[in-house]
Write an enzyme that holds these catalytic residues in place. Structure first.
Site, PDB file in Angstrom:
ATOM      1  N   LYS A  89       0.820  -1.168  -0.088  1.00 13.91           N
ATOM      2  CA  LYS A  89       0.115   0.048   0.085  1.00 13.91           C
ATOM      3  C   LYS A  89       1.198   1.361  -0.045  1.00 13.91           C
ATOM      4  O   LYS A  89       2.081   1.360   0.777  1.00 13.91           O
ATOM      5  CB  LYS A  89      -0.846  -0.062   1.264  1.00 13.91           C
ATOM      6  CG  LYS A  89      -1.923   0.815   1.448  1.00 13.91           C
ATOM      7  CD  LYS A  89      -2.752   0.856   2.752  1.00 13.91           C
ATOM      8  CE  LYS A  89      -3.674   1.832   3.048  1.00 13.91           C
ATOM      9  NZ  LYS A  89      -4.726   1.418   4.189  1.00 13.91           N
TER      10      LYS A  89
ATOM     11  N   SER B 175      -9.533   1.510   3.705  1.00 15.77           N
ATOM     12  CA  SER B 175      -8.744   2.343   2.733  1.00 15.77           C
ATOM     13  C   SER B 175      -7.664   1.737   1.805  1.00 15.77           C
ATOM     14  O   SER B 175      -7.034   2.059   0.926  1.00 15.77           O
ATOM     15  CB  SER B 175      -7.782   3.207   3.328  1.00 15.77           C
ATOM     16  OG  SER B 175      -7.026   2.748   4.299  1.00 15.77           O
TER      17      SER B 175
ATOM     18  N   SER C 113      -9.257  -0.918   7.651  1.00 20.46           N
ATOM     19  CA  SER C 113      -8.778  -0.722   6.278  1.00 20.46           C
ATOM     20  C   SER C 113      -8.214  -1.912   5.581  1.00 20.46           C
ATOM     21  O   SER C 113      -7.800  -1.673   4.454  1.00 20.46           O
ATOM     22  CB  SER C 113      -7.968   0.307   6.210  1.00 20.46           C
ATOM     23  OG  SER C 113      -8.620   1.645   6.373  1.00 20.46           O
TER      24      SER C 113
END
Lengths: 492, 487, 102
Positions: A81, A156, A180
Site C-alpha cells: 500500500k 482504505s 482498512s
C-alpha cells in the site's frame, strides 16, 4: 500457462521457485502482463516498478540456481500500500500533498519483505492518508471492485485488495486503522489480517491514528496470510510501540496452521450483528454453522459498549490524525502553494490545495476534539469509552477463544453511493473499529456471496497476540469450504 | 512624581540543553555550529511515518538536575504533544510533557551577598525536544536550519520568588554551576545551552493600596548581564508605565518583550490577547516511563555535593572567605582539585591562595581548567607545605608553580633547580647579619633608641641582609637573629 | 430546529488552528457535516464513565529507550532533497515576522 502461474498462491509459487520448477522472472512477468491488461480497468496501483522487479526476480532465480539459501518469500511478486515508505519510487498516501515525495528510507515492513526476497511490483491505491472505506477518497485515482466495476473495492486498502483479488500480485500489504485491511478484503473476496497492535513495526508506515494503525497482509489464502505475517512480525527498536520478544514472543503461524483446535469456543453478539443486511447475516450464520458442525461451541455474549465504538473511534482517530498530519505544511517537503502572501499562507494554502475533502474534514474534527474547552467532552470521554470496550473484549475472552461477526454490514456498495454522506460512510465501519480500539487481532475470511454475487467476509477476532490460534481457526473454515478459490472475471 | 514603594516579582522559565551525544528521539549527533541542516535525519525532520525513540541518557540527566533542584520525582511520567505551527518545528508539534512531568515541587538555594542564601521554589522541571532555528535575513525571506531540532531540552519553571535583578542573576549563575557540576550541560548562555525567560512585574503600594503591574515576559537574553539588565530595565519601564497609564494586571495584558542587546532595552513583541491553544494530548508514539526506586537510587548515585553546599562548607570548615569559597567552587574540577590538595595535607588557606592567585591565572591563559594543567593535587599540596615551612617564599612559589606546569617536575626539585630555597641556616645567616650590623652603625643606633625610627631601621637592616643573600634568606629567621643581636 | 453542535464561527476558528484555508462553501458544508458527526458522538454521554480510566493506548509496556549512540544523519543534500524551496543549505520560507511560535 499465464493463468496457471497466476492462480498459484504464495506458498505454491515460492515452493515452485525454490525447487526450480518455476522461475520468479516468469511469475513476475506474468504479473506485469496482467497489470498491462487489467490495471486500466481496476486501477489498483499508484506506481509500479517493472524494471526493478524483474531484475530482482532474475537475481533470485540466479541465487536458487547456484544453490544459495533464499528468504521465505523468495521470488514472490507482492504489492505494498502506498502508505508505506519506500526508498525507491514515491510514497504518496494517495495525496496530492505528497504526490512527488521521495522517502529516503524503507518502512520496516518493506525492509522485511525485501529481506525475505519478495519481489515488490508496485504500490497500491488507497483512500488519501487511509481515511475512508471505499478508496474513493484517493487524491490520485479511482480503484474499482474486480467483482463489479461499478462498485468500490472497500477501503482504505482498496488497491491492495483489488490487486490481490484481480491477480495483479500474489499478496499485498495493507494498513488497518479502523478496518482498512479487513473491509476491502471482505469486499474483494480475499483474506485480510489486522495483527495485534504492536506486533508489526509501524516505522515507515505513514501515520493516521498512531494508537490504532497496524500493517497486515492481504492474501488469497489463510496460509499465505500466516506466511506474510511470519515475515513482517517482530520487534523493531525503531518503533517504541512494537512489542519486545520477552513480552510477546513471535510464534510461527504457518507451522501449526493445520493442527486441529479441541473444544473451540466461539462468541457471537446477536444483538450487535442484527445491524447487517439480511444477506450478510445469512451468510455469516451459515459460516458459523460450519464450525458448529465440526464441534465448536457457539456462545451468545453481550458486549454492551460495542455500540459506542464508532463514536469513540472517530474522535480518537481524528484527534491523532489532526496532529499526525500537521507536518504536511509545504515547508520541508511536499506540495507548496504558488506565491504565498506570507509564511502563514504557506501552511494554510498548501494544506488546502494538497488535502482532499475527507482529510480536511477529519483534521477539522480532530482539532476540534482536542481544542480548549472540548477536550474533556470529546477526546477524554472517547478514551474512557475505549477502556470500556476493551473491558468488553477481556470479559468475552475469559471464556471464549474468539468472536465471530460480519466484517461489514453490507457488501461492496456503488461508487458514489455514500461519498456525500460522511456519517453514513463512518457507520459502515461498525464491525471493524472495535478491534483497533482494543488493539486485538482480527481477520476477514471469504465466506460466500450475496445475491448480487458480491463477496462477503467472516470476521474472527481473537485476544491480543493470539494470531497463531486465530489463523488456525480461520484455516479450519477455509479447509471446509471453497470460497477462497472463487475469482472475479474481469472485463475490460 | 513621588517615589513609590514597590516590590519586584520575577519568576523564570528556563531551558537547558542536555549534553548527550545524540538528540532526544533520534540518533543524530548534537550540533555545534556545523553546516546548516547537516545533522538531520528523517525523525528530526518529521518525515512521514517516522517514529521517536527516547534517549535514556537524556532522561537520566534530566532526573539528575531535578534531584539537584530538590524536586519530587514522578513514579510515572509520560509524553504529550504540544501543537503549534512554526517553520522551525518540522512536525508542527513538540514532544513535551504536560500533566505528568517527570518532576515538580523543588527549590534551589541561591547565594546572596555576604554568604547568605535564599531559597527559590521550583514549580516543575520536565523534558522536551528543542525546535530548529529560523534565521531571519535582511532579504524578504527566512531560512530554516533543523540542526538543533530534537536536542534534549530540560524546561524548568521557578516560582515568582526573586525580588531583584541580582537575585535573578544569582539564580542563573547558580543553575549554571549546578548543571556543570552534574556534567549534564555545558550551560553556555551565549551558545544557547541555557535560555532564561524572566516573567517580571511589580507590586506597587500607593496610598495604602497595592497594585500589580501587568506581567512582561522577556526573550532573547543571551548573557547573564543581559538577563540582569533586562530585569532592571523592566522595573523602571513598568514603574514609568504605571505612573503614566495606571494599568494593572487586571486591566492590562501579559506581553512578550524582546531584549535588544545593543540598546539595552526591551521592545514589545506581542500582546497575548488569548491564550494559545496547544491541544496537548498523550503522545501515542511513545510509551510511558515508570521510575522504580532502584533506578532512582542508581541515578542519585551520580549526583555530587552541590556547589552551594561546598561553598558554605569551605567557609565553615576551612575558614575561607565567602569570596574565595565562591571562586574555588565556581567549577567542580577546581573545587575537587582543591579538596584533593587539602586532603594530601595542604593547609587550606595556603592551597586556596596558590590556586586562586596562580593556578586559575595560568589556567585562564591556557584556556583550560586547573585540573588540566598536568599537575597532581599532591604536588600542589607539597608546594603549599614548602611555603608553609619557609623553605621557599610565597613569591618563589609562584615561579615554582609556573615551572611545575612547564616541566611537570615536583616542587622541591624545582625549588632546588631554580635556586629558590631560602637560607634558614642560622649559623651562616648570623655571619651575614654581623657583617651588616658592622657596616651600618647608624641604623643599629636608631633601632636601639626605639620609637618610630627603630621600626624603620629594623626593616632597613633586614633589607640589607636579604640583598646580601640575593633574596634567598628566610626573612623570618633573619628577623629573629636581628632581634637577638640587637635586643 | 435544533441548534447546530458547531457553528460557522467555530468552524472558521478550528480551520485557523488547523492551518486550512477553507472556501466559504467548505465552511458551510463542514459546519453541517461536523455538527452531524458531533451529534452522533454525543451518544458517548449515554455511558457513565465517572470511574473509568482513559485508555490512550493498549500496550502492556513501559520504559522503551535507546542508548545514546550516534547514528549517521542524512546530510544536507538529502535533508533538502524534497524541499519545495531552498536557499543554499537552508529551507526557504517567506519572511517570518512575529517573534516566536511556542
Amino acid at each position: 500457462m499465464q493463468d496457471e502461474l497466476l492462480n498459484m498462491d504464495c506458498r505454491q509459487l515460492r515452493d515452485g521457485i525454490a525447487s526450480g520448477r518455476v522461475k520468479s522472472v516468469a511469475a513476475t512477468e506474468a504479473v506485469f502482463k496482467a497489470i498491462e491488461k487489467y490495471e486500466g480497468a481496476i486501477g489498483a496501483y499508484i506506481s509500479t516498478f517493472k524494471k526493478q522487479a524483474i531484475s530482482k526476480a532474475e537475481e533470485i532465480d540466479k541465487k536458487i540456481a547456484s544453490g544459495e539459501t533464499v528468504g521465505e518469500l523468495a521470488g514472490v511478486p507482492v504489492a505494498v500500500k502506498d502508505i508505506m515508505c519506500t526508498s525507491f519510487g514515491t510514497t504518496t498516501c494517495a495525496s496530492k500533498i505528497l504526490e512527488s515525495f521521495h522517502a529516503p528510507y524503507n518502512a520496516t515492513a518493506v525492509e522485511k519483505l525485501a529481506a525475505a526476497d519478495a519481489v515488490i511490483v508496485g504500490k497500491t491505491n488507497m483512500d488519501e492518508f487511509a481515511m475512508g472505506s471505499s478508496t474513493e477518497n484517493s487524491g490520485l485515482k479511482q480503484t474499482v471492485n474486480p467483482w463489479d466495476k461499478s462498485r468500490v473495492p472497500g477501503g482504505s486498502s482498496g488497491g491492495s485488495a483489488a490487486a490481490v483479488a484481480g491477480r495483479l500480485c500474489y499478496a499485498a500489504l495493507g494498513s488497518d486503522t479502523g478496518g482498512s485491511i479487513r473491509q476491502p478484503a471482505s469486499f474483494c473476496g480475499v483474506v485480510g489480517l489486522k495483527p495485534t497492535y504492536g506486533r508489526v513495526s509501524r516505522f515507515g508506515l505513514v501515520a493516521f491514528g498512531s494508537s490504532l494503525d497496524q500493517i497486515g497482509p492481504l492474501t488469497r489464502t489463510v496460509g499465505d496470510c500466516a506466511l506474510l505475517l511470519n515475515v513482517i512480525a517482530g520487534h523493531d527498536p525503531a518503533d517504541s510501540t512494537s512489542i519486545d520478544e520477552k513480552t510477546a514472543p513471535v510464534c510461527d503461524c504457518l507451522g501449526k496452521l493445520d493442527e486441529p483446535i479441541e473444544g473451540l469456543k466461539i462468541a457471537v453478539v446477536p444483538e450487535f450483528n442484527a445491524g447487517a443486511e439480511s444477506g450478510v447475516q445469512k451468510v455469516i450464520a451459515k459460516a458459523i454453522d460450519v464450525y458448529k458442525r465440526l464441534g465448536a461451541e457457539v456462545i451468545e455474549v453481550d458486549m454492551p459498549h460495542l455500540d459506542y465504538a464508532i463514536a469513540a473511534y472517530y474522535v480518537i482517530a481524528t484527534a491523532e490524525a489532526s496532529s499526525n498530519l500537521a507536518r504536511y505544511d509545504g515547508v520541508h517537503y511536499g506540495h507548496r502553494t504558488e506565491e504565498p502572501a506570507d509564511y502563514i499562507e504557506v501552511y494554510s494554502k498548501s494544506r488546502a490545495e494538497g488535502f482532499g475533502k475527507e482529510v480536511k474534514r477529519r483534521i477539522m474534527l480532530g482539532t476540534y476534539a482536542l481544542s480548549s474547552g472540548y477536550y474533556d467532552a470529546y477526546y477524554l470521554k472517547a478514551l474512557k469509552v475505549r477502556n470500556l470496550i476493551r473491558g468488553d473484549f477481556a470479559k468475552v475472552f475469559e471464556r471464549c477463544d474468539c468472536i465471530m461477526m460480519p466484517v461489514a454490514p453490507t457488501t461492496a456498495f456503488k461508487i458514489g453511493e455514500k461519498i456525500d454522506d460522511p456519517l453514513a460512510m463512518y457507520l459502515s465501519d461498525v464491525y471493524t473499529i472495535a478491534a483497533n480500539l482494543a488493539g486485538i487481532p482480527a481477520i476477514s475470511v471469504p465466506c460466500g456471496f450475496d445475491e448480487k454475487k458480491l463477496p462477503i467476509g467472516l470476521q474472527i477476532l481473537a485476544p491480543a497476540f493470539g494470531e497463531e490460534k486465530l489463523l488456525r481457526t480461520a484455516r479450519i473454515y477455509e479447509r471446509e469450504t471453497d470460497w477462497h478459490k472463487e475469482k472475479p472475471r474481469i472485463s475490460n | 512624581m513621588a517615589e513609590l514603594d514597590y516590590k519586584v516579582v520575577v519568576g523564570l522559565e528556563i531551558h537547558v540543553h542536555l549534553c548527550t551525544k545524540t538528540k532526544m528521539f533520534c540518533g543524530c549527533a548534537l550540533s555545534f555550529g556545523e553546516e546548516a541542516n547537516s545533522r538531520v535525519c528523517p525523525v528530526c525532520l518529521g518525515m512521514p511515518g517516522v517514529l521517536p525513540v527516547m534517549n535514556k541518557q537524556a532522561l537520566e540527566y534530566a532526573i539528575m538536575v531535578a534531584m539537584a533542584l530538590n524536586c519530587e520525582i514522578a513514579e510515572f511520567t509520560k509524553w504529550d504533544r504540544k501543537s503549534y505551527y512554526y517553520p522551525d518545528l518540522p512536525k508542527n508539534y513538540q514532544i513535551s510533557q504536560y500533566d505528568l512531568p517527570l518532576s515538580a515541587n523543588g527549590f534551589i538555594e541561591i547565594p546572596l551577598e555576604g554568604g547568605k542564601t535564599k531559597r527559590i521554589g521550583i514549580i516543575r522541571a520536565h523534558l522536551e525536544e528543542d525546535a530548529g532555528k529560523n534565521v531571519h535575513s535582511e532579504a524578504n525571506f527566512s531560512q530554516v536550519d533543523l540542526n538543533r531540532a530534537g536536542t534534549p531540552l530540560l524546561e524548568i519553571v521557578t516560582c515568582p520568588d526573586m525580588n531583584s535583578a541580582s537575585e535573578v542573576r544569582a539564580l542563573a549563575v547558580e543553575l549554571q554551576r549546578i548543571v556543570r557540576y552534574l556534567g549534564v550541560s555545558e550551560g553556555d548562555m551565549q551558545k544557547g545551552h541555557m535560555r532564561f525567560e524572566p516573567n517580571i512585574n511589580l507590586i506597587i503600594t500607593k496610598n495604602g493600596a497595592e497594585y500589580k503591574t501587568p506581567i512582561a515576559e522577556v526573550k532573547n537574553l543571551n548573557s547573564f548581564r543581559a538577563l540582569e539588565r533586562s530585569v532592571e530595565y523592566e522595573v523602571q519601564r513598568q514603574l514609568d508605565e504605571f505612573a503614566e497609564t495606571g494599568k494593572t494586571i487586571e486591566t492590562g495584558n501579559k506581553t512578550t518583550r524582546g531584549w535588544v542587546d545593543e540598546r539595552e532595552v526591551t521592545v514589545l513583541q506581542r500582546k497575548k490577547e488569548e491564550a494559545p491553544d496547544y491541544r496537548y494530548f498523550p503522545e501515542p508514539d511513545l510509551v510511558p516511563v515508570k521510575l522504580t526506586k532502584e533506578w532512582l537510587a542508581e541515578i542519585r548515585g551520580h549526583l555530587c555535593e552541590l556547589p552551594i553546599n561546598k561553598q558554605i562548607r569551605y567557609v565553615t570548615e576551612y575558614k575561607l572567605s565567602d569570596y574565595d569559597a565562591g571562586v574555588l567552587t565556581a567549577e567542580r574540577f577546581t573545587a575537587e582539585f582543591f579538596e584533593q590538595s587539602v586532603a594530601a595535607g595542604g593547609e587550606p588557606k595556603r592551597v586556596c591562595n596558590l590556586l586562586t592567585q596562580t593556578g586559575l591565572k595560568i589556567a585562564k591563559e591556557r584556556g583550560c581548567g586547573v585540573c588540566d594543567l598536568g599537575i597532581k593535587a599532591e604536588s600542589l599540596s607539597e608546594l603549599s607545605k614548602i611555603v608553609e615551612s619557609g623553605t621557599v617564599s610565597s613569591s618563589a612559589a609562584v615561579s615554582i608553580f609556573e615551572a611545575m606546569v612547564e616541566t611537570g617536575k615536583e616542587p622541591d626539585i624545582l625549588a632546588e633547580e631554580l635556586n629558590l630555597i631560602q637560607k634558614s641556616d642560622a649559623g651562616e645567616l648570623e655571619l651575614i647579619v654581623e657583617h651588616v650590623l658592622a657596616d651600618n652603625a647608624k641604623a643599629v643606633k636608631d633601632v636601639k633608641i626605639g620609637g618610630k625610627k627603630s621600626k624603620k631601621a629594623h626593616g632597613f637592616l633586614l633589607g640589607q641582609v636579604m640583598q646580601k643573600t640575593r633574596g634567598q634568606a628566610n626573612p623570618k629567621v633573619v628577623s629573629e637573629i636581628l632581634d637577638k643581636k640587637l635586643g | 430546529m435544533m441548534a447546530k453542535r458547531i457553528d460557522e464561527a467555530q468552524v472558521r476558528k478550528v480551520a485557523k488552528l488547523s492551518r486550512l484555508a477553507l472556501t466559504e462553501a467548505e465552511v458551510e458544508e463542514f459546519t453541517e457535516q461536523l455538527s452531524a458527526i458531533l451529534d452522533y458522538a454525543e451518544k458517548m454521554n449515554e455511558l457513565d464513565t465517572e470511574n473509568v480510566e482513559p485508555l490512550a493506548h493498549c500496550l502492556p509496556i513501559n520504559n522503551v529507550f535507546r542508548d545514546d549512540c550516534i547514528k549517521e544523519s542524512l546530510g544536507t543534500e538529502k535533508t533538502l532533497a524534497n524541499a519545495p524551496q531552498r536557499d543554499g543549505e537552508f529551507f526557504k520560507v517567506p519572511k517570518i515576522l512575529d517573534g516566536s511560535g511556542g
